[in-house]
Scaffold this active site. Structure first.
Site, mmCIF file in Angstrom:
data_model
loop_
_atom_site.group_PDB
_atom_site.id
_atom_site.type_symbol
_atom_site.label_atom_id
_atom_site.label_comp_id
_atom_site.label_asym_id
_atom_site.label_seq_id
_atom_site.Cartn_x
_atom_site.Cartn_y
_atom_site.Cartn_z
ATOM 1 N N GLU A 171 9.347 10.853 8.617
ATOM 2 C CA GLU A 171 8.142 11.674 8.834
ATOM 3 C C GLU A 171 6.864 10.838 8.831
ATOM 4 O O GLU A 171 5.929 11.097 9.601
ATOM 5 C CB GLU A 171 8.060 12.743 7.724
ATOM 6 C CG GLU A 171 6.919 13.713 7.856
ATOM 7 C CD GLU A 171 7.001 14.516 9.146
ATOM 8 O OE1 GLU A 171 7.892 15.346 9.275
ATOM 9 O OE2 GLU A 171 6.151 14.288 10.034
ATOM 10 N N GLY B 287 -12.164 -2.061 5.803
ATOM 11 C CA GLY B 287 -10.715 -2.141 5.567
ATOM 12 C C GLY B 287 -9.911 -1.236 6.484
ATOM 13 O O GLY B 287 -8.699 -1.092 6.315
ATOM 14 N N LYS C 246 7.038 2.474 11.633
ATOM 15 C CA LYS C 246 7.105 2.904 13.048
ATOM 16 C C LYS C 246 7.769 1.873 13.958
ATOM 17 O O LYS C 246 8.430 2.237 14.923
ATOM 18 C CB LYS C 246 5.714 3.248 13.568
ATOM 19 C CG LYS C 246 4.789 2.058 13.600
ATOM 20 C CD LYS C 246 3.344 2.419 13.523
ATOM 21 C CE LYS C 246 2.602 1.201 13.004
ATOM 22 N NZ LYS C 246 1.648 1.473 11.995
ATOM 23 N N VAL D 293 4.839 8.464 12.029
ATOM 24 C CA VAL D 293 3.830 8.916 13.003
ATOM 25 C C VAL D 293 2.874 9.862 12.289
ATOM 26 O O VAL D 293 3.302 10.814 11.634
ATOM 27 C CB VAL D 293 4.479 9.673 14.187
ATOM 28 C CG1 VAL D 293 3.413 10.132 15.176
ATOM 29 C CG2 VAL D 293 5.512 8.813 14.883
ATOM 30 N N GLU E 238 -7.690 -4.312 10.925
ATOM 31 C CA GLU E 238 -7.140 -5.579 10.437
ATOM 32 C C GLU E 238 -7.997 -6.734 10.961
ATOM 33 O O GLU E 238 -8.721 -6.583 11.946
ATOM 34 C CB GLU E 238 -5.732 -5.779 11.008
ATOM 35 C CG GLU E 238 -4.813 -4.590 10.864
ATOM 36 C CD GLU E 238 -3.931 -4.675 9.645
ATOM 37 O OE1 GLU E 238 -3.860 -5.764 9.070
ATOM 38 O OE2 GLU E 238 -3.359 -3.647 9.281
ATOM 39 N N LYS F 156 4.158 5.032 18.451
ATOM 40 C CA LYS F 156 4.194 6.397 17.905
ATOM 41 C C LYS F 156 4.507 7.430 18.989
ATOM 42 O O LYS F 156 5.291 8.354 18.750
ATOM 43 C CB LYS F 156 2.864 6.694 17.213
ATOM 44 C CG LYS F 156 2.680 5.852 15.927
ATOM 45 C CD LYS F 156 1.269 5.932 15.399
ATOM 46 C CE LYS F 156 1.102 5.166 14.094
ATOM 47 N NZ LYS F 156 -0.315 5.017 13.709
ATOM 48 N N THR G 100 0.829 -1.217 0.000
ATOM 49 C CA THR G 100 0.000 0.000 0.000
ATOM 50 C C THR G 100 0.863 1.267 0.000
ATOM 51 O O THR G 100 0.658 2.173 -0.802
ATOM 52 C CB THR G 100 -0.902 -0.009 1.258
ATOM 53 O OG1 THR G 100 -1.566 -1.269 1.302
ATOM 54 C CG2 THR G 100 -1.919 1.098 1.230
ATOM 55 N N GLY H 262 -3.275 5.528 5.240
ATOM 56 C CA GLY H 262 -3.708 5.524 3.836
ATOM 57 C C GLY H 262 -2.524 5.683 2.912
ATOM 58 O O GLY H 262 -1.505 6.292 3.268
ATOM 59 N N ASP I 169 0.021 0.216 18.646
ATOM 60 C CA ASP I 169 0.429 1.091 17.546
ATOM 61 C C ASP I 169 0.646 2.525 18.068
ATOM 62 O O ASP I 169 1.680 3.145 17.805
ATOM 63 C CB ASP I 169 -0.678 1.043 16.467
ATOM 64 C CG ASP I 169 -0.449 1.991 15.325
ATOM 65 O OD1 ASP I 169 0.350 1.663 14.434
ATOM 66 O OD2 ASP I 169 -1.063 3.084 15.315
HETATM 67 N N1 HSE Z 1 -3.249 1.020 11.885
HETATM 68 C C1 HSE Z 1 -2.788 2.392 11.861
HETATM 69 C C2 HSE Z 1 -3.965 3.313 12.187
HETATM 70 C C3 HSE Z 1 -2.202 2.697 10.510
HETATM 71 O O1 HSE Z 1 -5.108 2.840 12.238
HETATM 72 O O2 HSE Z 1 -3.769 4.495 12.425
HETATM 73 C C4 HSE Z 1 -1.216 3.822 10.498
HETATM 74 O O3 HSE Z 1 -0.095 3.604 11.309
#
Ligand code: HSE
Length: 401
Positions: free
Chosen positions: A124, A182, A100, A127, A185, A200, A11, A297, A196
């Site tokens: 960049e 989508g 990340k 995060v 996950e 960050k 992606t 995205g 996640d």
């Molecule tokens: N899974 C992350 C989110 C994607 O939903 O923000 C970007 O790091």
């Protein structure tokens, strides 16, 4: 001509190639030289893809290609990405990454290698996707001492919380919807458990304070306990609930945590809805600033990666200073910080028992929910748990920001 290799044609990698090729003329004007994608590393074949002839399956083909000056890493995960990035930096090639996990784990080491080899390691996109936040922290805000970073750093969970708030749907329902769209996950733990966001805030805090903050040491709670009822109480209190990655200083101490928090509706982060991300920074001189945009995205993230490619291209052979040393930042115990707590206890809990445990509290009632819900006075986590445990099991507790 400056040649770029892209590692990973998923992606983000495909987005990077698209941005570099679509905006090739305007990028050339900004750099002063044309930037060409020369090779793309991926295990898969891409028959019919306009770039299929650039795809290679062995990193050696990139490593040994002396024409490549910049490597873009969009593979994700720590290995083999780290080995490839380290190799590129040791060859004096600059690297731009969106990864990340890699940055949170090896940021300090890779920056040091880039300095020794007169190149750059830029991240960049790691995060906040397309939101500029790393360069502002590293350049524009360097006149400040940063006192707080609070971020909505995960788009999936922000989408889920927004749906729960606006449509009153349950966590399970909204997770299914997010998966169907989508956003989430199939195995959503990294998002919904806060992992996640944890990586960050570790990256942002390391940069803001100039030393390595290990993400493993950050207290992290996700959104799996948040219900539509919590939002009904929040609305009654004129607040919203957001999953925040936070680090802040107070009285010479440094704290960091990831957890759902109650925010006043007047707080700039409260209005950040759906999959959007935002990062609120408080500096001792600039006061409050906020960065807002698409945190995930293909093209928004690729836009940030390509911004880094341009920066690398403009500075070939020169290391741009970035302070993130290998020495570890020591966090103070987040539990010693004092705040208010919103608590929901079963209906049968007596008011006398609540006041005996917590002292004076503000009771909150919402039509149709038979519980004892209240906001405590200011106390630390140990005091909170001692009082709450004396009452039995809370239905939920959410911290005030
Ligand atoms: N899974 C992350 C989110 C994607 O939903 O923000 C970007 O790091």
């Amino acid at each position: 001509m400056i040649n770029v290799a892209v590692l990973g044609y998923g992606t983000i990698g495909a987005g990077v190639v698209k941005v570099l090729q679509t905006n090739v003329d305007s990028i050339e004007k900004r750099v002063g030289e044309r930037i060409e994608v020369k090779k793309i590393l991926d295990l898969r074949e891409f028959p019919g893809d306009p770039n299929e002839d650039k795809v290679v399956h062995d990193y050696k083909e990139i490593q040994e290609d002396e024409d490549i000056q910049i490597v873009v890493e969009c593979m994700g995960g720590v290995e083999p990405a780290c080995t490839f990035v380290r190799t590129a930096l040791l060859q004096g090639r600059s690297v731009a990454t969106s990864n990340k996990e890699l940055v949170a784990k090896h940021g300090a080491e890779l920056i040091a290698i880039s300095e020794e080899n007169h190149c750059n390691f830029l991240f960049e996109a790691s995060v906040g996707g397309g939101i500029p936040i790393i360069r502002p922290l590293n350049q524009c805000l360097t006149g400040d001492v940063i006192e707080e970073i609070s971020g909505i750093l995960n788009g999936t969970t922000n989408y889920m919380l927004t749906k729960m708030e606006e449509d009153g749907v349950s966590f399970d329902e909204v997770l299914k919807e997010a998966q169907a769209k989508g956003y989430a996950e199939l195995h959503p733990e990294a998002d919904v458990e806060g992992y996640d966001a944890c990586r960050k805030i570790a990256i942002l805090t390391s940069l803001a304070f100039g030393k390595q903050l290990d993400f493993e040491g950050i207290h992290t709670e996700g959104i799996t306990n948040i219900t539509a009822e919590d939002f009904r109480y929040a609305q009654k209190m004129n607040k919203s609930i957001k999953l925040l990655g936070k680090s802040w200083t107070d009285d010479g101490k440094l704290y960091a945590m990831v957890c759902p928090m109650l925010l006043d509706n007047s707080h700039p982060l409260a209005g950040v809805k759906d999959v959007f991300n935002a990062i609120f920074v408080h500096g001792n001189m600039v006061d409050d600033v906020m960065f807002y945009g698409k945190g995930a995205g293909s093209l928004p993230t690729a836009s940030a990666v390509v911004g880094d490619v341009v920066e690398c291209a403009r500075n070939l052979g020169t290391h741009l200073p970035m302070i993130w040393e290998k020495d570890k930042l020591t966090l103070d115990d987040f539990g010693s910080f004092e705040r208010n707590y919103f608590v929901r206890m079963p209906a049968e809990t007596s008011l006398e028992a609540i006041e005996k445990a917590f002292g004076a509290v503000d009771m909150i009632q919402v039509d149709g929910i038979e519980e004892k819900a209240f906001v405590t006075g200011i106390m630390n986590e140990k005091e909170y748990h001692k009082a709450a445990d004396s009452l039995g099991t809370a239905i939920n507790m959410i911290r005030f920001n």
